[in-house]
Design a protein around this motif. Structure first.
Motif, mmCIF file in Angstrom:
data_model
loop_
_atom_site.group_PDB
_atom_site.id
_atom_site.type_symbol
_atom_site.label_atom_id
_atom_site.label_comp_id
_atom_site.label_asym_id
_atom_site.label_seq_id
_atom_site.Cartn_x
_atom_site.Cartn_y
_atom_site.Cartn_z
ATOM 1 N N ARG A 137 3.516 20.545 3.919
ATOM 2 C CA ARG A 137 3.624 20.948 2.456
ATOM 3 C C ARG A 137 3.521 22.528 2.389
ATOM 4 O O ARG A 137 4.110 23.170 1.493
ATOM 5 C CB ARG A 137 2.651 20.252 1.531
ATOM 6 N N ARG A 138 2.734 22.832 3.221
ATOM 7 C CA ARG A 138 2.073 24.732 3.015
ATOM 8 C C ARG A 138 3.595 25.162 3.323
ATOM 9 O O ARG A 138 3.719 26.180 2.918
ATOM 10 C CB ARG A 138 1.203 24.756 3.893
ATOM 11 N N GLN A 139 4.227 24.744 4.495
ATOM 12 C CA GLN A 139 5.397 25.286 5.305
ATOM 13 C C GLN A 139 6.672 25.212 4.183
ATOM 14 O O GLN A 139 7.099 26.213 3.871
ATOM 15 C CB GLN A 139 6.001 24.440 6.275
ATOM 16 N N LEU A 140 6.543 24.150 3.278
ATOM 17 C CA LEU A 140 7.890 23.763 2.415
ATOM 18 C C LEU A 140 7.573 24.881 1.471
ATOM 19 O O LEU A 140 8.573 25.407 0.770
ATOM 20 C CB LEU A 140 7.619 22.166 2.009
ATOM 21 N N LEU A 141 6.257 25.081 0.799
ATOM 22 C CA LEU A 141 5.826 25.908 -0.236
ATOM 23 C C LEU A 141 6.386 27.347 0.229
ATOM 24 O O LEU A 141 7.007 28.105 -0.695
ATOM 25 C CB LEU A 141 4.282 25.707 -0.526
ATOM 26 N N GLU A 142 5.876 27.735 1.283
ATOM 27 C CA GLU A 142 6.225 29.132 1.662
ATOM 28 C C GLU A 142 7.647 29.339 1.740
ATOM 29 O O GLU A 142 8.421 30.359 1.478
ATOM 30 C CB GLU A 142 5.620 29.461 2.970
ATOM 31 N N PHE A 143 8.217 28.230 2.426
ATOM 32 C CA PHE A 143 9.894 28.400 2.393
ATOM 33 C C PHE A 143 10.676 28.536 1.205
ATOM 34 O O PHE A 143 11.521 29.261 0.787
ATOM 35 C CB PHE A 143 10.426 27.096 3.385
ATOM 36 N N ALA A 144 10.286 27.616 0.157
ATOM 37 C CA ALA A 144 10.483 27.832 -1.434
ATOM 38 C C ALA A 144 10.266 29.146 -1.863
ATOM 39 O O ALA A 144 11.179 29.614 -2.524
ATOM 40 C CB ALA A 144 9.943 26.551 -2.052
ATOM 41 N N VAL A 145 9.179 29.614 -1.711
ATOM 42 C CA VAL A 145 8.822 30.829 -2.358
ATOM 43 C C VAL A 145 9.614 31.835 -1.815
ATOM 44 O O VAL A 145 10.498 32.885 -2.387
ATOM 45 C CB VAL A 145 7.230 31.403 -1.953
ATOM 46 N N THR B 210 11.682 22.108 14.963
ATOM 47 C CA THR B 210 11.385 23.507 15.003
ATOM 48 C C THR B 210 9.995 23.720 14.028
ATOM 49 O O THR B 210 9.703 22.947 13.034
ATOM 50 C CB THR B 210 12.422 24.234 14.762
ATOM 51 N N ASP B 211 9.362 24.842 14.328
ATOM 52 C CA ASP B 211 8.033 24.875 13.322
ATOM 53 C C ASP B 211 8.425 26.076 12.370
ATOM 54 O O ASP B 211 8.445 27.125 12.613
ATOM 55 C CB ASP B 211 6.993 25.235 14.238
ATOM 56 N N PRO B 212 8.615 25.652 11.109
ATOM 57 C CA PRO B 212 8.733 26.832 10.243
ATOM 58 C C PRO B 212 7.560 27.046 9.492
ATOM 59 O O PRO B 212 7.463 27.611 8.622
ATOM 60 C CB PRO B 212 9.703 25.727 9.153
ATOM 61 N N SER B 213 6.522 26.779 10.186
ATOM 62 C CA SER B 213 5.165 27.074 9.463
ATOM 63 C C SER B 213 4.779 28.546 9.726
ATOM 64 O O SER B 213 3.893 29.075 9.073
ATOM 65 C CB SER B 213 4.018 26.356 10.237
ATOM 66 N N ASP B 214 5.369 29.322 10.439
ATOM 67 C CA ASP B 214 4.758 30.856 10.561
ATOM 68 C C ASP B 214 5.372 31.474 9.574
ATOM 69 O O ASP B 214 5.729 32.601 9.735
ATOM 70 C CB ASP B 214 5.443 31.146 12.008
ATOM 71 N N HIS B 215 5.247 31.315 8.417
ATOM 72 C CA HIS B 215 5.428 31.932 7.172
ATOM 73 C C HIS B 215 4.641 31.879 6.167
ATOM 74 O O HIS B 215 4.135 30.797 6.031
ATOM 75 C CB HIS B 215 7.007 32.057 6.243
ATOM 76 N N GLY B 216 4.399 32.838 5.414
ATOM 77 C CA GLY B 216 3.183 32.611 4.394
ATOM 78 C C GLY B 216 3.160 33.472 3.142
ATOM 79 O O GLY B 216 3.785 34.447 3.205
ATOM 80 N N PRO B 217 2.427 33.290 2.216
ATOM 81 C CA PRO B 217 2.190 34.100 0.856
ATOM 82 C C PRO B 217 0.973 35.004 0.757
ATOM 83 O O PRO B 217 0.144 34.797 1.194
ATOM 84 C CB PRO B 217 2.640 33.213 -0.211
ATOM 85 N N SER B 218 0.900 35.657 -0.382
ATOM 86 C CA SER B 218 -0.272 36.577 -0.732
ATOM 87 C C SER B 218 -0.826 36.196 -1.980
ATOM 88 O O SER B 218 -0.254 35.950 -2.931
ATOM 89 C CB SER B 218 0.355 37.897 -0.556
ATOM 90 N N GLU B 219 -1.966 36.868 -2.163
ATOM 91 C CA GLU B 219 -2.691 36.522 -3.542
ATOM 92 C C GLU B 219 -2.042 37.657 -4.339
ATOM 93 O O GLU B 219 -1.466 38.534 -4.228
ATOM 94 C CB GLU B 219 -3.990 37.003 -3.308
ATOM 95 N N SER B 220 -2.515 37.229 -5.651
ATOM 96 C CA SER B 220 -1.596 38.025 -6.612
ATOM 97 C C SER B 220 -2.503 37.925 -7.992
ATOM 98 O O SER B 220 -3.070 37.016 -8.357
ATOM 99 C CB SER B 220 -0.184 37.666 -6.781
ATOM 100 N N LYS B 221 -2.365 39.141 -8.536
ATOM 101 C CA LYS B 221 -2.981 38.815 -9.915
ATOM 102 C C LYS B 221 -2.049 38.919 -10.989
ATOM 103 O O LYS B 221 -1.094 39.712 -10.928
ATOM 104 C CB LYS B 221 -3.795 40.187 -10.312
ATOM 105 N N GLU B 222 -2.219 37.984 -11.876
ATOM 106 C CA GLU B 222 -0.917 37.704 -12.827
ATOM 107 C C GLU B 222 -0.928 38.456 -14.188
ATOM 108 O O GLU B 222 -2.045 38.663 -14.365
ATOM 109 C CB GLU B 222 -1.081 36.117 -12.950
#
Length: 214
Positions: free
Chosen positions: A7-15, A202-214
């Motif tokens: 699910r984390r990988q899917l979220l990162e891909f979607a972002v 394949t492993d699409p997990s090697d991508h990720g997001p960052s913290e943000s101040k809204e």
């Protein structure tokens, strides 16, 4: 692969996919994920911002304070895609593995089919169809085996599930036929794509997001 990791990988891909369209702030990202992608309809900022922070740390996205906001208003952070993030998105969107046609994974991949090659689209659609046909065959066998022991409500529920799966298979057949009949050099090559799970995951997990101040 665990469900939480997937699910984390899917979220990162979607972002990455949404930021590939245009820069967005956190609120807009969450709104788009909730509205357009069923897998993330209950997405909270508590889940989104750690994802963004991870992507920032990997150099896949940038963050900037939004300009033009009035005095006294809280500055919003706008996220954009870096060249490395664009490369990551293109790499993931070209992959085909069994996760591409599982329930949540298929929905997310389908949302970005406009930027997916025809051959890859076909393999994912055919993989999804095969998976649903297997699921439908199993459901029918189970239903026939236990039909006499089922009450009317349980039997109705099972019929509803089978009919829903049948409708999705028909819909997939229409999409597959349209892809195969579409003009273009990739349409013929796509006909040879194998939809089964033989493609090495394949492993699409090697991508990720960052913290943000809204």
């Amino acid at each position: 692969m665990g469900g939480a990791v997937r699910r984390r990988q899917l979220l990162e891909f979607a972002v990455l996919g949404l930021l590939h369209e245009s820069p967005m702030h956190g609120y807009e990202l969450r709104r788009r994920l909730n509205a357009a992608l069923g897998a993330f309809r209950a997405l909270s900022f508590g889940t989104l911002y750690p994802c963004l922070r991870s992507l920032l740390e990997q150099g896949l996205i940038t963050e900037e304070e939004e300009t033009g906001t009035g005095t006294g208003k809280r500055q919003r952070i706008v996220y954009g895609l870096t060249p490395r993030g664009q490369e990551r998105f293109q790499s993931v969107i070209s992959r085909v593995d069994p996760g591409s046609w599982e329930d949540d994974g298929f929905d997310v991949r389908l949302a970005f089919f406009a930027r997916t090659e025809t051959e890859v689209r076909l393999r994912i659609l055919e993989g999804r169809r095969s998976r649903l046909e297997e699921r439908l065959d199993t459901a029918r066998q189970t239903s026939a085996k236990h039909r006499e022991r089922l009450d009317s409500w349980t039997a109705a529920l099972q019929r509803h599930g089978e009919e829903s799966t049948e409708r999705e298979v028909r819909w997939l057949n229409e999409l597959i036929d349209a892809e195969r009949n579409a003009p273009g050099p990739t349409a013929h090559a796509a006909r040879a794509g194998s939809p089964d799970g033989a493609h090495p995951p394949t492993d699409p997990s090697d991508h990720g997001p960052s913290e943000s101040k809204e």
